[in-house]
Each structure stands twice: as structure tokens, then as C-alpha cells.
Design an enzyme around this catalytic site. Structure first.
Site, PDB file in Angstrom:
ATOM      1  N   HIS A  76       0.829  -1.210   0.000  1.00 45.33           N
ATOM      2  CA  HIS A  76       0.000   0.000   0.000  1.00 45.33           C
ATOM      3  C   HIS A  76       0.866   1.264   0.000  1.00 45.33           C
ATOM      4  O   HIS A  76       0.718   2.138  -0.865  1.00 45.33           O
ATOM      5  CB  HIS A  76      -0.922  -0.015   1.224  1.00 45.33           C
ATOM      6  CG  HIS A  76      -1.816   1.180   1.342  1.00 45.33           C
ATOM      7  ND1 HIS A  76      -3.145   1.138   1.017  1.00 45.33           N
ATOM      8  CD2 HIS A  76      -1.577   2.453   1.749  1.00 45.33           C
ATOM      9  CE1 HIS A  76      -3.688   2.326   1.209  1.00 45.33           C
ATOM     10  NE2 HIS A  76      -2.750   3.152   1.664  1.00 45.33           N
ATOM     11  N   GLU A  77       1.764   1.354   0.967  1.00 42.06           N
ATOM     12  CA  GLU A  77       2.599   2.560   1.059  1.00 42.06           C
ATOM     13  C   GLU A  77       3.557   2.665  -0.132  1.00 42.06           C
ATOM     14  O   GLU A  77       3.866   3.763  -0.593  1.00 42.06           O
ATOM     15  CB  GLU A  77       3.369   2.579   2.381  1.00 42.06           C
ATOM     16  CG  GLU A  77       2.493   2.570   3.627  1.00 42.06           C
ATOM     17  CD  GLU A  77       1.429   3.663   3.633  1.00 42.06           C
ATOM     18  OE1 GLU A  77       1.639   4.726   3.016  1.00 42.06           O
ATOM     19  OE2 GLU A  77       0.367   3.436   4.250  1.00 42.06           O
TER      20      GLU A  77
ATOM     21  N   HIS B  10       1.803   4.372  -2.903  1.00 43.04           N
ATOM     22  CA  HIS B  10       1.886   5.829  -2.742  1.00 43.04           C
ATOM     23  C   HIS B  10       3.251   6.349  -3.216  1.00 43.04           C
ATOM     24  O   HIS B  10       3.336   7.397  -3.860  1.00 43.04           O
ATOM     25  CB  HIS B  10       1.702   6.206  -1.274  1.00 43.04           C
ATOM     26  CG  HIS B  10       0.287   6.230  -0.806  1.00 43.04           C
ATOM     27  ND1 HIS B  10      -0.717   6.895  -1.471  1.00 43.04           N
ATOM     28  CD2 HIS B  10      -0.291   5.692   0.312  1.00 43.04           C
ATOM     29  CE1 HIS B  10      -1.852   6.760  -0.794  1.00 43.04           C
ATOM     30  NE2 HIS B  10      -1.621   6.028   0.282  1.00 43.04           N
TER      31      HIS B  10
ATOM     32  N   HIS C 292       3.528   6.759  -6.861  1.00 45.52           N
ATOM     33  CA  HIS C 292       2.811   7.966  -7.261  1.00 45.52           C
ATOM     34  C   HIS C 292       3.728   9.192  -7.124  1.00 45.52           C
ATOM     35  O   HIS C 292       3.734  10.086  -7.977  1.00 45.52           O
ATOM     36  CB  HIS C 292       1.569   8.118  -6.386  1.00 45.52           C
ATOM     37  CG  HIS C 292       0.488   8.965  -6.979  1.00 45.52           C
ATOM     38  ND1 HIS C 292      -0.672   9.259  -6.301  1.00 45.52           N
ATOM     39  CD2 HIS C 292       0.379   9.590  -8.167  1.00 45.52           C
ATOM     40  CE1 HIS C 292      -1.458  10.016  -7.054  1.00 45.52           C
ATOM     41  NE2 HIS C 292      -0.837  10.240  -8.191  1.00 45.52           N
TER      42      HIS C 292
END
Length: 683
Positions: A474-475, A478, A481
Site C-alpha cells: 500500500h505505502e 503511494h 505515485h
């Protein structure tokens, strides 16, 4: 503490580190205040130069010049507030209380500068129609930002806005500090091993190590996730589970200096007052105008759709867990929240012969890291190289150079995996430097991912649970991104997107956690080297929707609580705990606990940027299920799909409306169907 600029200060010199990364080895607490004061002074001078420019206002001499201002201040603030979350001392917490109102006042000096806004408004009125692409978006964002930060307020309303925003900045810092201190003050020491029946060896070893670190005998448990979760999941002693559960759920609600109840009331009321100053009925109305959801009605529509679709399944899941508990403990046994994880785990074992501990040996942290980095290499062609010459802020932190598929430098990535008393709980991605382009130079970002994973012990390396692997993915999503950012302006690059869009790049990565092809790239037993057996992977897949409806309603309950606080149009003077229980009761599956209170420790919505935005996780889950269906259809390692996702989503930041970007990748607007199918709610 000195505030003189005469002494040497690393912030005030050009960094000589690799890629001009922050020189953490030279930065001391006393350097922050003078550097921040100097940064504000420099930006004030830059703003003065804009408004005193005798030439007519233009996009370049006003909007772009404003965008480029405050370089020193940004550089210091990004380090200070990131470390306040990840590696703070008492002196830094005191300093945050002192500096936050000054920074708020500085921000107000800019956003409420009538001469500056007059120039921006002139550019908006005369150049907007002739601009295109990022330039047009920057002008719109700048103009809207000033209006939404009080530029159109006059007289008493303007003064009130200044006072409210300054007070809010202080309260959010206090909220976070109280939560950290309350978390750290709890330590449950157990000296009777019989009380720990059921706990796996890994949890016992970690608890023994914590006890040793704290200078006590026996086993010690904290409220940090790697300690709290195993105890709640495996400890057979119900009274011990209840004691630790209650300690966790009552943080910041005790009669002491860390109580956040009055702070919650004031934060909520201030945000409502600010929204009403801007002519919005509620704070949610104010926030959602700049979100994909657009208004409260659309948020509640999603939450109610999920309630309707998932409640029957969630109630059935509760009945199954209750039935197992009753078979084990007797028919009169009432399942309480401190029982849920324990009996759910037993039921999962019974149904799928699967528990977190049998998987843990296959998820050694360094191998998981190799697997996740390798996934990015396979999808996007990027590579990672640790660089020991890049300074870090704690020995736990590693720094990597990241190179694009053509070999060009892409970003710096810092990883910080383990809990410590100086670090907030949870997991997050942020950056020490954003990305922007100026004078032909592409300034590449410095990104960090921070987590609180199981620590290594004297006899074992760090072995993760499958949930922790998902958190890492998940992180890391990010971070992609942030690292793939390819914008002209820092304020719109990377993760600078609508809050209900920012979770798409992170949540789509979680899908890989149960994919056999991915797991087989790294998941090997840390002692034998044996590949994670296919049988285990089949069980993981079979169990992937275990209690999925309960988990969904838990997230919906948080969304309902958030919206209840920020959809108010009247001052709140009531009881925080009772209001919370009323707000989310229709999404509650287990009996309420009178003393428990989440609002007083709900950092996401009080001090973490998700106020009137917690629904974003479910909103983005609809997007990620829909988007990942393309990978499933074309192949999870399909580089064409990955390149399209990078080109249309990851690299674009906030340069276009998120739905425009999504449809460019997907070819259509998302529907809830993919999520319902993934969770087994809809066949």
C-alpha cells in the site's frame, strides 16, 4: 534555544549530499527555528516583490512566481514535520507548538494579502481562457486556493478566520502529541507465562525483548501494532485481552493531561466556523467541493450502498464467529469486541487451515522488500540501489537511489520499517522534496515510506504477517505515485491530487498480495529457502474474503463517524463518546463498549488531512478493484497495462481532473460491481 542566524545552520547552505538530500547527520533541533524564521522572511520578501512589480500582472510574473516562492521554508518545514511524525523528541514537540501558529500566521499573510489576490484575480479574469494544460490548472488551483483560504473575506470575518486557523494549527499538533504520549505511556508487563497461552513464539520473543529494553522481568506489551495485534489475535486469556483492548480503545479519553475530548470539540467547531465564514453550510460541503465525490450526498450514497450490500454478509460472519465461541466457551458466551480477533482467527484456521503465523516465516522483511522492489522493476522497469552515502535520520532507515527504465535517475526512496517511541503509530508515505520542472531542469523527488512492522529479535530476522506485506504494498503504491511525478509545478505533482483519488495508486498494489505469480518471486522460508507452498497460496486466496463484509462495515463506520463530525451546521457541545456511538451505530456489528472512544485518537480525521474525507478509502477501493480487473484480464505483470497506468495516473498528479485521468486509463467510469465480485458479495 537560540534563534540567531549567526551560528552555522545546514538549512541555510546548499546541500552537498548526494542528490541534495537533507543532511540529517548535521541537522540538530536548534537549527529548525532560525531556518523557519528565515524562510518566512525570505518568502515575505518574495511576495512583496510580486505585489510591488510595476508591470501589469501576468501568469508568469504573478502566479508562477508565487508558485516558486518559499523554497527555503518548504525545505525546512518538510524535514521538521516529517520527523515530528517519525523521529521526534520532547524539544521538537514543544517547538511544534511554538512554530505552528507562526506558520499559520505566515500562510494567512499570503492568502489574505489583498494586493496579491488582486493581481491573481486580474490574471484569472484576463488570461484564464487563453491558457491550456498545467498552466490553466495552476491558475485555477491558485485562484480557488485563495478564495477557499479567505481572500474574499473582509473586516471582522477576515480577522476571525486568521484567529481560527491559527488556533486550529495549534490544536491539531496537540491532538497528535497527546495521542503519541498516551500510546507510549502504556506498558503491560506479564510475569506468569500461563496468562500468555496461545501466543506464538514470535510474539513471546518480541514481548520478552520489549521487557528487556524496558528493564523489566517477563514479557512486556505495548499498544504499537506489532505488539497489540498478536496479543488480541492469539492470547487465550480473555481478561488480558480485555485489559489491553480497553487500554487501546480508551487512549486520550482518561482524566489526565492527554485527554483529547475538548480538543475534538474545538477542532470540529473551528472547522465548521471556517466553512461557514466561506458561505458553506458545513465543513463537509466546503471540503467536498474539491473532491471526486463533490458533495455529501454522493458520499452518503456510497456508504449506504456499501451498508446495504455488505450488512447481511457481515451479520452472517458475526454469527459464525459467535457459534464457534459458543461451542468453545458455552452457549451463554457473549462475543465482545476483545473476542473478535481471537475467535475469528480460530474460525479461519478451522475453515481454511490458515493463520498468520504459519505464513510469517515466508515473509522475511528483506525478501519482501526485494519482492516489492522487483514487482516495480517487472511492471515499470525501474531499479533500486541502496546508497549508504545518503544521510538518514535513524539507523533503522535505508536510502535508495531509484533509476528509471532508461537508466536515468528517478528519485530517492527512504524506507523506515519498525516502531519506536519517537514515531507515531500507523503507516504513511510522504516526501522530503517534491518534483517540479524549472529552467529546463527536472527536479526529482525524495520520497519516504514509514511503517511500524514486526521487529527482528535476537534469534530471528523481521518476519512479517500477510497484513504487513499488504501494508508495505500500500505505502509503496503511494511512493510510486510520488516517484513517477512528471509535472511542471510542485503543487500539482505526485500525490497532490484529490484526497478521494490519492488512495487508488496505493490500494491497487494491495491486490498483488494474494497473486501466486507475485508471491513466488520472493516468498521463501527464511531458514530452509523453501518456496511458499502452492497449498498455502490456495488457502490465502480462499481466505482472502474471510470476514470481508465485517472489514467493509468497519471502514464504513469510520466514514460515517467522520461525516457525522463534519456535516454539522451547529456548534457541538455534547458528549463526544455518545455522539460517536450514535453516529456509526448502523454499521456496528459487535456490541458497543461504553468507555471506548475512537474520535479522541482518530488522527486521520482530526490532524491528518482526512477530515470529511475518510470515505476516500472505500471510494478508492471501488476504483482499485475496477482498475485491477484490467491487470487480471491482461496479466498481472502486463507491461502495457502498467505503462498506461503510469502514463495516465501515476505521472499526472493533479494536472487534470481525476475522473478524466481514470477514464483515460480504464476507458469508462468505475462501477461498484468489481468490488462486490472481488469480495464475493456478488457472483
Amino acid at each position: 534555544m537560540t534563534t540567531t542566524l549567526l551560528s552555522w545552520n545546514p538549512f541555510l547552505e546548499e546541500y552537498t549530499t548526494p542528490y541534495q538530500t537533507p543532511p540529517f547527520d548535521k541537522i540538530k533541533t536548534e537549527h529548525y527555528e532560525p531556518a523557519i524564521l528565515e524562510g518566512m522572511k525570505q518568502q515575505d520578501a518574495e511576495i512583496e516583490a510580486i505585489i510591488s512589480n510595476p508591470e501589469p500582472p501576468t501568469f508568469q510574473n504573478t502566479v508562477v512566481t508565487l508558485e516558486r516562492s518559499g523554497e527555503l521554508l518548504d525545505r525546512v518545514v518538510e524535514v521538521f514535520f516529517n520527523l515530528l511524525e517519525a523521529e521526534a523528541n520532547d524539544e521538537m514537540h514543544e517547538l511544534a507548538q511554538k512554530l505552528s501558529p507562526l506558520l499559520s500566521e505566515h500562510s494567512n499573510r499570503i492568502s489574505l494579502n489583498e494586493s496579491l489576490f488582486s493581481r491573481i484575480k486580474s490574471v484569472y479574469n484576463h488570461e484564464y481562457s487563453s491558457l491550456t494544460g498545467e498552466d490553466k490548472m495552476l491558475l485555477q488551483k491558485t485562484y480557488d486556493g485563495f478564495v477557499r483560504n479567505g481572500a474574499n473575506l473582509v473586516g471582522e470575518a477576515r480577522d476571525k478566520y486568521k484567529a481560527l486557523s491559527t488556533e486550529l494549527s495549534q490544536l491539531t499538533v496537540r491532538f497528535a502529541q497527546n495521542h503519541l504520549k498516551e500510546t507510549n505511556r502504556f506498558l503491560k508487563v506479564v510475569t506468569d507465562s500461563s496468562l500468555l497461552e496461545g501466543l506464538p513464539e514470535s510474539a513471546l520473543e518480541a514481548a520478552a525483548q520489549t521487557a528487556k529494553e524496558k528493564g523489566v522481568e517477563g514479557w512486556a506489551f505495548t499498544l504499537h501494532a506489532p505488539s497489540y495485534i498478536p496479543l488480541m489475535t492469539y492470547c487465550a486469556n480473555r481478561e488480558l485481552r480485555k485489559e489491553v483492548y480497553m487500554a487501546y480503545q480508551t487512549q486520550c479519553s482518561h482524566d489526565n493531561e492527554y485527554n483529547n475530548e475538548e480538543i475534538v470539540k474545538r477542532i470540529v467547531n473551528i472547522r465548521m466556523e471556517i466553512a461557514q465564514l466561506m458561505d458553506y453550510k458545513t465543513y463537509a460541503d466546503y471540503v467536498l467541493q474539491k473532491r471526486m465525490a463533490e458533495n455529501s450526498g454522493n458520499v452518503y450514497k456510497l456508504l449506504n450502498q456499501l451498508l446495504e450490500a455488505y450488512t447481511p454478509a457481515a451479520l452472517k460472519e458475526r454469527e459464525e464467529v459467535q457459534a464457534l465461541a459458543s461451542r468453545t466457551e458455552g452457549v451463554d458466551f457473549d462475543l465482545m469486541p476483545w473476542d473478535w480477533a481471537y475467535y475469528s482467527e480460530k474460525l479461519k484456521n478451522e475453515k481454511y487451515n490458515l493463520n498468520a503465523e504459519i505464513l510469517r516465516p515466508y515473509f522475511e522483511l528483506s525478501k519482501v522488500k526485494e519482492g516489492i522492489f522487483g514487482l516495480a522493476t517487472r511492471l515499470y522497469g525501474i531499479t533500486f540501489k541502496e546508497n549508504k552515502h545518503i544521510p538518514v535520520y535513524h539507523p533503522d532507515v535505508d536510502a535508495y537511489e531509484v533509476f528509471d527504465k532508461d537508466g536515468c535517475f528517478l528519485a530517492v526512496l527512504y524506507t523506515d520499517f519498525h516502531p519506536r517511541e519517537t514515531k507515531q503509530s500507523g503507516a504513511w508515505m510522504t516526501s522530503f522534496k517534491g518534483q517540479w520542472k524549472e529552467n529546463g531542469t527536472d527536479n526529482r523527488p525524495h520520497v519516504t515510506i514509514t511503517m511500524n512492522f514486526t521487529k527482528p529479535t535476537a534469534s530471528k530476522p523481521a518476519l512479517l504477517t500477510l497484513d504487513e506485506v499488504e501494508t508495505f504494498l500500500h505505502e509503496f503504491g503511494h511512493s510510486l505515485h510520488g516517484m513517477f511525478a512528471d509535472g511542471t509545478y510542485a503543487s500539482m505533482s505526485g500525490t497532490s491530487v484529490y484526497r478521494d483519488f490519492v488512495e487508488l495508486p496505493s490500494q491497487i498494489m494491495e491486490n498483488f498480495a494474494i497473486e501466486k505469480e507475485f508471491l513466488h518471486t520472493f516468498a521463501r522460508h527464511y531458514q530452509t529457502g523453501e518456496l511458499l507452498p502452492d497449498e498455502y497460496i490456495e488457502r490465502i486466496v480462499d481466505a482472502s474474503n474471510f470476514n470481508a463484509a465485517y472489514a467493509c462495515l468497519r471502514q464504513v463506520s469510520f466514514g460515517l463517524l467522520d461525516m457525522a463530525w463534519y456535516s454539522r451546521d451547529m456548534e457541538f457541545t455534547g458528549d463526544v463518546k455518545q455522539y460517536e456511538k450514535e453516529s456509526w451505530k448502523k454499521a456496528q456489528v459487535l456490541p458497543p463498549v461504553e468507555e471506548a472512544c475512537m474520535s479522541v485518537q482518530f488522527s486521520h480525521i482530526m490532524d491528518g488531512g482526512y477530515s470529511a474525507g475518510y470515505y476516500s478509502y472505500k471510494w478508492a477501493e471501488v476504483l482499485d478493484a475496477d482498475a485491477f480487473s484490467v491487470f487480471k484480464e491482461k496479466g498481472i505483470f502486463n507491461t502495457e497495462v502498467a505503462e498506461s497506468f503510469r502514463k495516465n495516473i501515476l505521472s499526472k498528479g493533479g494536472t487534470e481532473h481525476p475522473m478524466t485521468l481514470y477514464k483515460r486509463f480504464r476507458g469508462q467510469e468505475p462501477t461498484i460491481d468489481a468490488l462486490l465480485k472481488r469480495n464475493g458479495i456478488k457472483k
